[in-house]
Design a protein around this motif. Structure first.
Motif, PDB file in Angstrom:
ATOM      1  N   LEU A   3      34.213  33.214  51.654  1.00 19.45           N
ATOM      2  CA  LEU A   3      34.581  34.324  50.773  1.00 19.45           C
ATOM      3  C   LEU A   3      36.030  34.760  50.942  1.00 19.45           C
ATOM      4  N   ILE A   6      38.516  32.870  48.912  1.00 18.14           N
ATOM      5  CA  ILE A   6      38.473  33.249  47.491  1.00 18.14           C
ATOM      6  C   ILE A   6      39.299  34.503  47.260  1.00 18.14           C
ATOM      7  N   PHE A   7      39.159  35.474  48.156  1.00 18.84           N
ATOM      8  CA  PHE A   7      39.916  36.714  47.977  1.00 18.84           C
ATOM      9  C   PHE A   7      41.407  36.513  48.246  1.00 18.84           C
ATOM     10  N   LEU A  10      42.653  35.040  45.120  1.00 15.97           N
ATOM     11  CA  LEU A  10      42.709  36.092  44.107  1.00 15.97           C
ATOM     12  C   LEU A  10      43.976  36.943  44.288  1.00 15.97           C
ATOM     13  N   TYR A  17      50.931  36.488  39.190  1.00 13.83           N
ATOM     14  CA  TYR A  17      50.862  36.973  37.815  1.00 13.83           C
ATOM     15  C   TYR A  17      51.840  38.130  37.608  1.00 13.83           C
ATOM     16  N   ILE A  20      55.505  36.896  37.578  1.00 14.25           N
ATOM     17  CA  ILE A  20      55.881  36.221  36.317  1.00 14.25           C
ATOM     18  C   ILE A  20      55.963  37.242  35.183  1.00 14.25           C
ATOM     19  N   ARG A  21      54.975  38.147  35.172  1.00 20.99           N
ATOM     20  CA  ARG A  21      54.879  39.147  34.094  1.00 20.99           C
ATOM     21  C   ARG A  21      56.111  40.057  34.070  1.00 20.99           C
ATOM     22  N   MET A  24      59.252  38.154  32.767  1.00 24.33           N
ATOM     23  CA  MET A  24      59.136  37.522  31.454  1.00 24.33           C
ATOM     24  C   MET A  24      59.283  38.579  30.367  1.00 24.33           C
ATOM     25  N   SER A  26      58.261  40.319  27.169  1.00 22.81           N
ATOM     26  CA  SER A  26      57.067  40.369  26.335  1.00 22.81           C
ATOM     27  C   SER A  26      57.513  40.461  24.869  1.00 22.81           C
ATOM     28  N   LYS A 104      49.585  44.353  18.785  1.00 21.92           N
ATOM     29  CA  LYS A 104      48.213  44.331  19.310  1.00 21.92           C
ATOM     30  C   LYS A 104      47.853  42.922  19.760  1.00 21.92           C
ATOM     31  N   GLY A 105      46.595  42.779  20.198  1.00 21.75           N
ATOM     32  CA  GLY A 105      46.112  41.479  20.678  1.00 21.75           C
ATOM     33  C   GLY A 105      46.896  41.051  21.897  1.00 21.75           C
ATOM     34  N   LYS A 106      47.342  39.798  21.904  1.00 19.80           N
ATOM     35  CA  LYS A 106      48.168  39.330  23.017  1.00 19.80           C
ATOM     36  C   LYS A 106      49.641  39.358  22.607  1.00 19.80           C
ATOM     37  N   GLY A 107      49.967  40.309  21.740  1.00 19.53           N
ATOM     38  CA  GLY A 107      51.328  40.460  21.253  1.00 19.53           C
ATOM     39  C   GLY A 107      51.542  39.669  19.984  1.00 19.53           C
ATOM     40  N   ASP A 108      50.456  39.277  19.331  1.00 16.07           N
ATOM     41  CA  ASP A 108      50.573  38.422  18.153  1.00 16.07           C
ATOM     42  C   ASP A 108      50.143  39.113  16.858  1.00 16.07           C
TER      43      ASP A 108
ATOM     44  N   PHE B  36      41.924  46.479  19.257  1.00 13.90           N
ATOM     45  CA  PHE B  36      42.949  45.644  19.899  1.00 13.90           C
ATOM     46  C   PHE B  36      43.196  44.297  19.214  1.00 13.90           C
ATOM     47  N   PHE B  37      42.458  44.017  18.144  1.00 16.03           N
ATOM     48  CA  PHE B  37      42.559  42.716  17.464  1.00 16.03           C
ATOM     49  C   PHE B  37      42.230  41.567  18.423  1.00 16.03           C
ATOM     50  N   SER B  38      41.356  41.814  19.361  1.00 17.56           N
ATOM     51  CA  SER B  38      40.972  40.763  20.320  1.00 17.56           C
ATOM     52  C   SER B  38      39.474  40.825  20.586  1.00 17.56           C
ATOM     53  N   TYR B  60      54.356  33.396  27.585  1.00 20.23           N
ATOM     54  CA  TYR B  60      53.859  34.771  27.753  1.00 20.23           C
ATOM     55  C   TYR B  60      52.400  34.840  27.329  1.00 20.23           C
ATOM     56  N   LEU B  63      50.042  33.043  29.674  1.00 17.33           N
ATOM     57  CA  LEU B  63      49.743  33.848  30.865  1.00 17.33           C
ATOM     58  C   LEU B  63      48.691  34.922  30.571  1.00 17.33           C
ATOM     59  N   TRP B  68      43.025  36.703  30.941  1.00 15.28           N
ATOM     60  CA  TRP B  68      41.803  37.207  30.291  1.00 15.28           C
ATOM     61  C   TRP B  68      40.615  36.295  30.603  1.00 15.28           C
ATOM     62  N   LEU B 121      51.673  47.458  24.154  1.00 11.80           N
ATOM     63  CA  LEU B 121      51.096  46.124  24.366  1.00 11.80           C
ATOM     64  C   LEU B 121      50.509  46.003  25.775  1.00 11.80           C
TER      65      LEU B 121
END
Lengths: 156, 262
Positions: A3, A6-7, A10, A17, A20-21, A24, A26, A104-108, B36-38, B60, B63, B68, B121
């Motif tokens: 275990l 795994i953590f 994680l 993440y 990178i986020r 990057m 957005s 909205k969404g994933k920026g799309d 959220f359009f998702s 982007y 990722l 998700w 976002l």
């Protein structure tokens, strides 16, 4: 697998993440600024024959004007996306209307709202970088299909 | 609904669990699509989107979609980890803890959406991620405790199974097979419940907005309390039986003494 591994995995994923986020851009960062319409194109049309013809050619000016007459983004010359969610759209006669924008969404998905923050139109963001913005929208008037509008960032 | 595990579960147990949790999943999926359009109750589409975004070089989006998908996976992981770790100690707690976590996630989304959401976002990405984790928890739990016969957050497999089962039901010898008819009943109920949840959410979202998440939580509370009330009721019955038995025993013991005295 034990275990704790795994953590650890994680925790490493979360740190990676976040790193990178943070580094990057957005779509929300990229869209900020002034944009002007550059071109229109058909992405998908009703029949294979039309598709074959339309994928290579842009729409005629007259048809473009007819199809886009109800679209906010097409009626105006410059669109200024502000970080606070305001969208300033300037008409050729230098009148400015203040609306609201959100991704909205994933920026799309670009949602444009009116003065009372009621959604007016939404577009699919198919491409965005610091200079180019491509939006797709469904045409549901006389011509069935998906049209693509490309915008270029204004440099003052 | 939650107390029994794997092969010990009856059709009725699976039906109740399936119907209630599918209703919640339908509500959550439609609500997230409107806000959220998702989609948040399934990840099949996200695998296709992931591949498309990799090809386009939109890292982007790659990722975001990866995180998700990971959270849906992690929800299932956490859920089953809780079940297999606590099952030997207390089955009810082992099976209800993932539901409690799911409620916490949905309440968090509801409260944040109601009072703080500014539609940025980043907020959207985080709230979708929380909902995907919650749906992963739910799907992991229902699949785990029902020996993989109840999956309530997506209908791809259910629709396929239903097609197969309905074709089997055209033959008489299959119609007489109890296992096949039971499975058809279960999947069809899940299907109807999911769609009903979706319709209810899309109708009421315009009126109650983010409070729709509290309604979904209320349904989950019913799942939790149903077994809890049953446990308490059975304990009450057992206690009463014991008291009656003790009372009978004491009267029987007193009877010979009374006879002797007389």
């Amino acid at each position: 697998m034990r275990l704790r591994y795994i953590f650890i995995l994680l925790a490493v994923s979360i740190i990676g993440y976040s790193f990178i986020r943070i580094n990057m851009n957005s779509p929300e960062d990229l869209i900020i600024g002034d944009w002007s319409e550059h071109s229109w194109k058909y992405e998908r049309v009703a029949t294979p024959k039309q598709k074959k013809d339309a994928c290579t050619d842009s729409l005629s000016v007259a048809l473009k004007e007819h199809l886009g007459k109800d679209l906010l983004l097409h009626q105006n010359e410059t669109w200024t996306f502000r970080p606070n969610g305001e969208l300033h759209i300037s008409s050729p006669s230098n009148e400015t209307r203040v609306l609201y924008w959100r991704l909205k969404g994933k920026g799309d998905m670009l949602v444009i709202k009116d003065e009372n923050k009621v959604p007016l139109e939404h577009y699919k963001v198919t491409y965005i970088d610091k200079d180019t913005l491509s939006l797709n929208f469904e045409l549901d008037i006389q011509v069935k299909g998906l049209a693509s509008m490309t915008f270029k960032k204004c440099t003052h | 609904m939650l107390r029994k595990y794997s092969q010990h579960r009856s059709l009725n147990d699976n039906l109740k669990l399936g119907v209630l949790t599918a209703f919640v999943a339908g509500m959550i999926n439609v609500s997230s699509l409107i806000i959220f359009f998702s989609f948040t109750s399934n990840v099949t589409g996200y695998y296709a989107i992931l591949a498309a975004e990799i090809v386009k070089g939109n890292f982007y989006q790659v990722l975001i979609v990866l995180s998700w998908i990971f959270l849906f996976f992690f929800g299932g992981f956490v859920s089953n980890l809780i079940v297999i770790s606590l099952n030997n100690k207390n089955t009810y707690i082992a099976h209800s803890l993932p539901i409690v976590l799911e409620i916490v996630c949905l309440v968090a989304v509801g409260v944040y959406g109601d009072f703080f959401y500014e539609e940025t976002l980043r907020e959207t990405e985080i709230m979708v991620a929380i909902m995907l984790f919650a749906m992963g928890l739910q799907n992991g739990l229902t699949a785990s405790i029902s020996n993989f016969s109840v999956k309530t957050t997506h209908l791809t497999g259910a629709t396929t199974d239903l097609g197969i089962l309905f074709s089997m039901l055209t033959k008489k010898h299959f119609r007489n097979n109890r296992a096949i008819t039971d499975k058809a009943k279960l999947i069809f109920s899940i299907f109807i419940s999911y769609v009903t949840g979706a319709i209810v959410a899309s109708y009421f979202f315009g009126i109650i907005r983010f409070k729709i998440f509290y309604v979904a939580c209320l349904v989950l509370v019913v799942v939790l309390l149903y077994d809890f009330s049953k446990i308490r009721y059975f304990k009450f019955l057992i206690r009463r039986q014991r008291q009656e038995r003790d009372a009978n025993r004491s009267t029987k013991e007193k009877e010979p003494q009374l006879i002797k005295n007389n």
